[in-house]
Structures are given as C-alpha cells and as structure tokens.
Scaffold this active site. Structure first.
Site, PDB file in Angstrom:
ATOM      1  N   VAL A 186       0.061   5.995  27.115  1.00  0.00           N
ATOM      2  CA  VAL A 186       0.863   5.282  28.143  1.00  0.00           C
ATOM      3  C   VAL A 186       0.918   5.968  29.379  1.00  0.00           C
ATOM      4  CG1 VAL A 186       2.503   4.806  26.403  1.00  0.00           C
ATOM      5  CG2 VAL A 186       1.793   3.296  27.677  1.00  0.00           C
ATOM      6  N   CYS A 237      -8.074  -5.054   7.803  1.00  0.00           N
ATOM      7  CA  CYS A 237      -8.556  -6.307   8.229  1.00  0.00           C
ATOM      8  C   CYS A 237      -7.709  -7.100   8.127  1.00  0.00           C
ATOM      9  CB  CYS A 237      -9.763  -6.005   6.650  1.00  0.00           C
ATOM     10  SG  CYS A 237     -10.767  -4.998   6.455  1.00  0.00           S
ATOM     11  N   ASP A 287     -15.026   1.906   0.163  1.00  0.00           N
ATOM     12  CA  ASP A 287     -14.052   2.644  -0.222  1.00  0.00           C
ATOM     13  C   ASP A 287     -13.354   1.070  -1.851  1.00  0.00           C
ATOM     14  OD1 ASP A 287     -13.203   1.081   1.668  1.00  0.00           O
ATOM     15  OD2 ASP A 287     -11.691   2.189   2.063  1.00  0.00           O
TER      16      ASP A 287
END
Length: 657
Positions: A288, A2, A99
């Site tokens: 990649v 976040c 959590d």
C-alpha cells in the site's frame, strides 16, 4: 482460513439447524468457498470454508472415523505432515490430507494436551461424544479469534461477534468497563469485548464446556526470566536465522499460491527475502502506498522489489479512500479503533483477493519479540534518565525518539521532559514503560458523557491489567516487561485483530506470520537485551542475522512504524466540512445524545477545531477516530441501523435485518 460457529444447549433441547445457518451465513466473508452444518442432539457446529489445504477433502465440520469426535476449525497447523506421520505410527488411519483431521486424532490420542504439539494458528471446537463435552482452544499468540456468550439455556461460540448477534437471545449492549480499558490500552483486556456478556477466549487458552459449566485454563506462557547463557553474537544470529527460515518454509505449505506483504520495512523485507532465497515458491508481493508523503514508504518498497525481482502489485490510498471504507472496516473490527491504520490494510487485502490470492505472508510480531518499537527505546532512555533525574543531558536523548512524528520533534526539551515525565511513584510501577502512552490515550476519556464518566468512576483499568500479570513479572528486566506488555496486549488486541485477521478475512484472505512461530517467540525471549537493542539500534540481532539478504539501506533506515492519515480522512479542512454523510450523521448533537456515550459539546468543539486546521496532535486525531468508530459500532451492531455511506457490506447488512 475459515469461519466457525456452534451452539451447545444446556436445556436438553436439540440445536436448531436454521440458527446455525444464520450464524455461518454471517461469516461467509471468512469462508466463501463452502459451508457446512452438523448437529448431534444438543450440540451443533457450523463452518464456512476458505479452501487452502486439501481442497477436495477438507470439508467441515469433520468427524472421526468412529463418529465419536467432530470438529469445526479455523486456522492452519503448519506441522500437520509431521504430526500425521507420528499418528500413523500409532495406528491412526486418515481419510483426507487435511490438517483438520490431524487435529481430530491428536485430540483422540492426547486429549486437551494435544495443543502443546501444534505449530500454527487456530481456533477450534471439538465435540467429544464419549466425554459428553466440547473442547475449544485458541492459538498461543491470539492470531485467530474465538468469541462466546452464555444465555440461561445455552453456550454459543463463533469466530466473530456478528454471528452471535444473529440469535434472538443474545443481548446487544456496550460494556463500559471494556470501553474504559480500550480508551486506555487500545483494546479491552480479554476476556472482555466491547459488548457486555460477550467474551473472547484469551490467547494460549483452552476451554471445556460440560454440563453447562466452563473450565478455562492457560496452556502456554511467555517467560522472560534472565538466563545465564554465554553465547556469541554469531551463535545467536545463526539460530535465529535457521528458525526464521524454517518457520517461513512451513508457512508456505498450501495447495494455493502464497503472496507476501512488502511494506518497505525490515520485517516484511526479511520474510520476502527468505521466500526468494530459501524456497522455490514464486514471489508475488503486495504493498500500500499513500498520496500523503508523510506516510508513504514506496521508495523503500521499490528498492526491495528491485532487489528481489518480485511480481508486485500496489494499491494507492488517499484520505477519501480511508473515509469511504471506514464503516466497512469497523463492521469487521467489532471494536472501536483509535487509529485509521486498519483501513489501508483492508484495501490491501482486497488487492490480494482481486489478484486471486488467498494467503499472504507478513512480518507482524518482529517488533514485539525482537525489540523494534520506539517504545522500547523510550523505556531504555527513561530508565537511564531516572538514575539521574536532575541531569540536563540525559533527557536530550528523548530527541532520538519518534523521528517520524514531526510535531513531537518540534517541541522544546522542556516539553519532552514533561511529556515523558518520570514521577518518583512510577519508577517501580510494573507499567513504567507504557505509562506515557496510556496516559495520553486516557485523556480521550474527557469526551465521555457525564453519565458514562460516573459509571466508570470506580473502575481502574491499570488495576485490572495488574491482576493479569504473571507472578514472575517483577523479576524480569524492564525492557522485557515492556516487550511482554506489547506482546500480550496491543499485539493480539489490535495488531493481529483490528489490523490483522479482521481486515484480511474481510476480503477472504489469510495472513501467515513467520515471526510468530512459537519456537521463534520462545527463542527471542531468551536473547540478551544487548542483542535485541544495541545502544538505541533496534532489532540488532535480526539485522545482523539476515545482513546478507537485506540491502544496507533497508537495514539502516530509520524505524517508521506503519501509520495512516487520520482526521483529514473524515473532515476536509479546506472546505471545512465532513467528507462523508455518515460523519455528519454520527457526530451530530442529536445522535451523540441518543447514543449517550460522548459529550456532544466536547465533540462539536473537537470537530470545529479540526475543520479550522488546528487539530494537529495525536490526541485530537485519536479522539476523532475513537469517537467515530464507537458511534459506528453502536449504530450498526447495537441499534441495527444502516449508515448513510452506501458502503455497507452486503453480508454484514444481514445483521441489520
């Protein structure tokens, strides 16, 4: 994962919801699923959410049942199930399965010491109304970012600096001491950032803000003190294996699918193999690959794909791709970089996002904690050589270093002796292991303008770093000193930040790192050096411990650290021209003079050298990338000017308004 932000007024004014909204809007790339704001008089929190655990009930900012505690949290606490049971036995009742709520009640029960029991990665702030204070903390290894600043009237924090800069009273100015450190160590020494008066909370530190005052302390420390444990190789291997399996299993706790990066190297192969062999989770891997075969590891990737039977996706990266996304990359790093390696990681995380994954498992940290880098071999050889400095044979071992750097391998023994030189005064230096690297990087400072050089004249980055070393550092073995320097400096400052969190979260993807479980890190610090590096065989114990799940070819392949094309990504030597308009713009004499950090004549000479195909060394490549990334930052985040590349991130363009 976040984005978090907050304002704590020290002048008794109430917090502005509009300002909190502007801050969290700037972090929408970190949490596109939801956002929230909570104010309580002089304290306000904001949150942008990437929903991973308890998708329905984990909204933030979150309050305790009695309303006395509020939290905004970025991260994951992997042992939250066990901690929840512990708290429930003490009478706590939970309203969610998240959590986040566990952290709230861990703080309620244990206060600031609660972080000692957390296993995870975090940056959070808790408003404690009873104590009239705000408690902030950052995880042990520095995986998740937390930056802050103070003005005469308030304390402001956020996940990223760009959120701070939405506020009119936050100054935008380069910190030249931090720039000097970055052009030595690859990143500033915390708490400094590239921007003056903007700081980061160092890894493994907590802070209390109360009555306008800050109290900051370190709650966890690495310890490489020699131990007297007499254990067999098999015993050490068994414990390492068990710890890594459990750390990986914990990091698969999520209410969304978890993927894995697969580079073709040992570390990502280990994490992927553990997922396949010791969990029931589906295994989706992402890699990649490069058009330039010097950097490409697709041969080894394909071998592991076949071995594990993974669902695999690949993104192919060219010179043009790196140059095209580089302005976006630097908007996210928020600090200059000296290598282009973050750019392919940005493209890789976009591949993950486009395939509807929010979480990836990666192998970061294994080289630092288990002795994987050629730098550790270099330290070992140079120490061996220093005991007989006149030996003609011992320096020949330097040929065993950096086999992937062709230009270095082509040099004569005399050149190698000079490059990896051992001066008498260096033998007892706490930085013996890193002096050649730092001296090479410091040569980039010749490109600074005369004014900048003059302002830096009394500043000594090595002295700054020396002041931060723990008291017992001098008692540790040289090999462990080198490990410590990598683990507390380059890893959080560059690997986990510029290459890690910022590149993944730029595409709303969370990285998880089993090797950086603090139990694994503490265990690795105790492993005898001979089991970390057997002769010059790096990560010996890891290879031995997982030998039954990793193919022999992967275990025995030469170490090739992740790298990416550099100067050629910006300047086409065949056409002798910049590939992108922004490169010409930012490296022009006028723009260099205007920004004042670099000498235009020296930079133009470097550009000409690259155009003519004569810039083949590490120094020239680092110089171009460092100068260009610094210019991008000044243009975007200090002068608020758009770059003429057409690739500016829409969310970040709000910063320029």
């Amino acid at each position: 994962m976040c984005g978090i932000a907050g304002i704590i007024q020290s002048d008794r004014h109430t917090v502005s919801q509009a300002e909190l909204q502007s801050m969290i809007d700037m972090l929408s790339h970190r949490g596109p699923d939801a956002s929230g704001i909570k104010t309580c008089g002089t304290v306000g929190f904001a949150h942008s959410r990437l929903s991973i655990v308890d998708l329905a009930g984990g909204a933030q900012p979150m309050q305790s049942a009695d309303g006395m505690l509020s939290i905004t949290f970025n991260g994951e606490i992997y042992n939250h199930i066990e901690l929840r049971a512990q708290l429930a036995s003490r009478g706590y009742q939970f309203q969610t399965h998240s959590d986040t709520e566990v952290i709230l009640y861990m703080y309620a029960e244990y206060g600031p010491d609660c972080v000692q029991q957390l296993n995870g990665q975090w940056a959070f702030a808790i408003h404690d109304e009873r104590q009239q204070q705000v408690f902030l903390s950052r995880d042990r290894m520095g995986i998740r970012p937390l930056v802050y600043t103070q003005t005469p009237s308030r304390f402001i924090f956020a996940s990223e600096i760009k959120a701070l800069f939405t506020l009119p009273d936050v100054e935008r100015k380069t910190d030249l001491t931090a720039l000097n450190q970055l052009f030595t160590f690859w990143s500033p020494l915390p708490p400094r950032t590239f921007f003056a008066n903007v700081f980061e909370l160092p890894p493994a530190h907590s802070m209390i803000v109360k009555n306008g005052q800050l109290k900051i302390w370190q709650y966890w420390k690495l310890d490489y003190s020699p131990n007297e444990e007499t254990r067999s190789l098999d015993d050490w291997a068994e414990e390492l294996r068990a710890l890594l399996i459990h750390a990986t299993q914990l990091r698969l706790r999520a209410d969304v699918n978890v993927g894995a990066y697969l580079s073709g190297g040992l570390d990502s192969s280990v994490t992927s193999a553990i997922i396949r062999n010791y969990t029931n989770a589906p295994l989706n891997t992402f890699s990649v690959v490069f058009n330039d075969k010097e950097y490409d590891e697709s041969r080894y990737q394909q071998e592991m794909i076949q071995e594990l039977g993974t669902e695999h996706q690949t993104v192919c990266c060219s010179y043009e791709d790196i140059g095209r996304v580089f302005p976006q990359v630097i908007q996210h790093t928020e600090k200059p970089v000296l290598r282009t390696a973050p750019a392919p990681m940005f493209l890789l995380s976009k591949l993950v996002h486009d395939n509807q994954f929010k979480v990836v498992m990666t192998g970061e940290g294994a080289d630092e904690i288990l002795g994987g880098y050629d730098l550790f071999k270099e330290t070992k050889i140079r120490r061996f050589w220093s005991r007989q400095p006149d030996s003609k044979i011992r320096p020949l071992l330097l040929k065993r270093l950096y086999p992937y750097i062709k230009n270095l391998q082509a040099q004569s023994p005399a050149y190698l002796k000079a490059f990896f030189n051992i001066r008498p005064e260096d033998i007892n230096s706490p930085f013996f292991s890193h002096l050649p690297r730092w001296e090479l990087t410091s040569k980039l400072k010749t490109f600074f303008s005369n004014d900048v050089k003059q302002q830096m004249i009394d500043n000594d980055p090595l002295s700054d770093f020396s002041d931060q070393l723990p008291e017992q550092f001098s008692k540790w073995p040289s090999f462990c000193q080198a490990q410590f320097l990598e683990t507390v400096n380059l890893m959080p400052g560059y690997i986990l930040s510029s290459q890690g969190d910022r590149m993944a979260m730029g595409n709303s993807v969370e990285g998880r790192f089993p090797f950086l479980d603090y139990r694994v890190v503490e265990f690795a610090a105790r492993i005898p050096i001979r089991f970390k590096m057997n002769g010059l065989n790096e990560k010996y114990l890891l290879k031995y411990a997982l030998r039954d799940v990793i193919p022999e070819s992967i275990r025995q392949r030469p170490k090739q650290p992740y790298r990416a094309p550099e100067a050629h990504s910006f300047i086409d030597t065949k056409k002798q021209a910049a590939r992108f308009e922004y490169v010409d713009q930012l490296l022009s004499t006028n723009k260099l003079q205007e920004n004042g950090l670099f000498n235009p004549t020296s930079v133009q000479r470097l550009v000409k050298k690259i155009e003519q195909g004569r810039a083949i060394g590490t120094r020239d490549n680092m110089a171009l990338v460092g100068i260009l990334s610094t210019q991008l930052l000044v243009e975007h985040m200090i002068d608020k000017q758009p770059i003429a590349s057409g690739n500016n991130d829409p969310a970040i363009m709000k910063l320029l308004a």
